[in-house]
Scaffold this active site. Structure first.
Site, PDB file in Angstrom:
ATOM      1  N   HIS A  27       0.950  -1.338   0.114  1.00 57.65           N
ATOM      2  CA  HIS A  27      -0.005  -0.059  -0.002  1.00 57.65           C
ATOM      3  C   HIS A  27       0.728   1.327  -0.006  1.00 57.65           C
ATOM      4  O   HIS A  27       0.248   2.374  -0.113  1.00 57.65           O
ATOM      5  CB  HIS A  27      -0.841  -0.086   1.264  1.00 57.65           C
ATOM      6  CG  HIS A  27      -1.959  -0.972   1.085  1.00 57.65           C
ATOM      7  ND1 HIS A  27      -2.821  -1.274   0.173  1.00 57.65           N
ATOM      8  CD2 HIS A  27      -1.982  -2.126   2.210  1.00 57.65           C
ATOM      9  CE1 HIS A  27      -3.636  -2.341   0.471  1.00 57.65           C
ATOM     10  NE2 HIS A  27      -3.260  -3.029   1.410  1.00 57.65           N
ATOM     11  N   LYS A  49      -4.621 -10.609  -7.525  1.00 52.30           N
ATOM     12  CA  LYS A  49      -5.654  -9.929  -6.285  1.00 52.30           C
ATOM     13  C   LYS A  49      -6.404  -8.887  -7.011  1.00 52.30           C
ATOM     14  O   LYS A  49      -6.104  -8.252  -7.938  1.00 52.30           O
ATOM     15  CB  LYS A  49      -4.609  -8.917  -5.569  1.00 52.30           C
ATOM     16  CG  LYS A  49      -5.266  -8.404  -4.270  1.00 52.30           C
ATOM     17  CD  LYS A  49      -4.402  -7.614  -3.369  1.00 52.30           C
ATOM     18  CE  LYS A  49      -5.157  -7.049  -2.254  1.00 52.30           C
ATOM     19  NZ  LYS A  49      -4.016  -6.166  -1.523  1.00 52.30           N
ATOM     20  N   ASP A  50      -7.671  -9.165  -6.433  1.00 51.06           N
ATOM     21  CA  ASP A  50      -8.962  -8.200  -7.291  1.00 51.06           C
ATOM     22  C   ASP A  50      -8.704  -6.795  -7.280  1.00 51.06           C
ATOM     23  O   ASP A  50      -8.869  -6.017  -8.287  1.00 51.06           O
ATOM     24  CB  ASP A  50     -10.178  -8.567  -6.543  1.00 51.06           C
ATOM     25  CG  ASP A  50     -10.796 -10.091  -6.555  1.00 51.06           C
ATOM     26  OD1 ASP A  50     -10.269 -10.718  -7.554  1.00 51.06           O
ATOM     27  OD2 ASP A  50     -11.498 -10.527  -5.690  1.00 51.06           O
ATOM     28  N   GLN A  51      -8.182  -6.076  -6.359  1.00 52.66           N
ATOM     29  CA  GLN A  51      -8.034  -4.607  -6.004  1.00 52.66           C
ATOM     30  C   GLN A  51      -7.031  -4.261  -5.234  1.00 52.66           C
ATOM     31  O   GLN A  51      -6.715  -5.160  -4.038  1.00 52.66           O
ATOM     32  CB  GLN A  51      -9.418  -3.911  -5.788  1.00 52.66           C
ATOM     33  CG  GLN A  51     -10.273  -4.437  -4.663  1.00 52.66           C
ATOM     34  CD  GLN A  51     -11.406  -3.801  -4.374  1.00 52.66           C
ATOM     35  OE1 GLN A  51     -11.840  -2.985  -5.264  1.00 52.66           O
ATOM     36  NE2 GLN A  51     -12.073  -3.919  -3.325  1.00 52.66           N
ATOM     37  N   ASN A  52      -6.421  -3.109  -5.133  1.00 51.85           N
ATOM     38  CA  ASN A  52      -5.576  -2.726  -4.246  1.00 51.85           C
ATOM     39  C   ASN A  52      -5.323  -1.161  -4.364  1.00 51.85           C
ATOM     40  O   ASN A  52      -5.623  -0.609  -5.470  1.00 51.85           O
ATOM     41  CB  ASN A  52      -4.136  -3.360  -4.855  1.00 51.85           C
ATOM     42  CG  ASN A  52      -3.201  -3.118  -3.458  1.00 51.85           C
ATOM     43  OD1 ASN A  52      -3.290  -3.674  -2.561  1.00 51.85           O
ATOM     44  ND2 ASN A  52      -2.046  -2.644  -3.639  1.00 51.85           N
ATOM     45  N   THR A  53      -4.935  -0.578  -3.287  1.00 50.95           N
ATOM     46  CA  THR A  53      -4.777   0.836  -3.184  1.00 50.95           C
ATOM     47  C   THR A  53      -3.419   1.183  -2.727  1.00 50.95           C
ATOM     48  O   THR A  53      -2.960   0.389  -1.640  1.00 50.95           O
ATOM     49  CB  THR A  53      -5.890   1.726  -2.426  1.00 50.95           C
ATOM     50  OG1 THR A  53      -7.221   1.186  -2.954  1.00 50.95           O
ATOM     51  CG2 THR A  53      -5.718   2.781  -2.501  1.00 50.95           C
ATOM     52  N   HIS A  91      -2.893  -2.282   8.355  1.00 55.65           N
ATOM     53  CA  HIS A  91      -4.191  -2.783   7.516  1.00 55.65           C
ATOM     54  C   HIS A  91      -4.377  -1.302   6.836  1.00 55.65           C
ATOM     55  O   HIS A  91      -4.726  -0.295   7.767  1.00 55.65           O
ATOM     56  CB  HIS A  91      -5.011  -3.378   8.221  1.00 55.65           C
ATOM     57  CG  HIS A  91      -6.384  -3.536   7.510  1.00 55.65           C
ATOM     58  ND1 HIS A  91      -6.680  -4.335   6.500  1.00 55.65           N
ATOM     59  CD2 HIS A  91      -7.662  -2.715   7.757  1.00 55.65           C
ATOM     60  CE1 HIS A  91      -7.902  -4.168   6.045  1.00 55.65           C
ATOM     61  NE2 HIS A  91      -8.374  -3.395   6.862  1.00 55.65           N
TER      62      HIS A  91
END
Length: 160
Positions: free
Chosen positions: A42, A65-69, A155
């Protein structure tokens, strides 16, 4: 009574583990602490385009991985957010170790565009940039983390 209580405690621990309270079903690689894995996933001042940036994460997890920021800031700046007042985590209301950033930061959102990819080298992502506040969960550092920061982000809960 004791065997029933013991059995109940085991069931509760299993339930918590499966629901993600104790961690994700897509757990961090063992060689990293939670803070180190948070930083890899992240934090990047200048991330490349999503398809390239996500290769590192996907290689460790052996999946797309479906999505990440990505927060376009430094790890030290995110650590400073851990010093902001505690709030209930917006996405997991049972956790109270979240902290909201005081300033908006540039973000890079990555969304998987080909979820059926059979090979992680074929994962493709759409990029979306914006400026937002963010909320992170923080914990005391792991002994393997740098002693420089006693409390570290572990997290990314949400962006606002």
């Amino acid at each position: 009574m004791v065997p029933k209580l013991f059995t109940s405690q085991i069931c509760l621990l299993l339930l918590l583990g499966l629901s993600g309270v104790g961690g994700s079903l897509h757990a961090k690689p063992r060689q990293f602490t939670r803070a180190q894995w948070f930083a890899i996933q992240h934090v990047s001042l200048n991330p490349p385009q999503c398809t390239t940036a996500m290769r590192v994460i996907n290689n460790y997890q052996r999946r797309c991985k479906d999505q990440n920021t990505f927060l376009r800031t430094t790890f030290a700046n995110v650590v400073n957010v851990c010093g902001n007042p505690n709030i209930t985590c917006p996405r997991n209301r049972t956790l109270h170790n979240c902290h909201r950033s005081r300033f908006q930061v540039p973000l890079l959102h990555c969304n998987l565009t080909n979820p059926g990819a059979q090979n992680i080298s074929n994962c493709k992502y759409a990029d979306r940039t914006e400026r937002r506040f963010y909320v992170v969960a923080c914990d005391n550092r792991d002994p393997r983390d740098s002693p420089r920061y006693p409390v570290v982000p572990v997290h990314l809960d949400t962006t606002i």
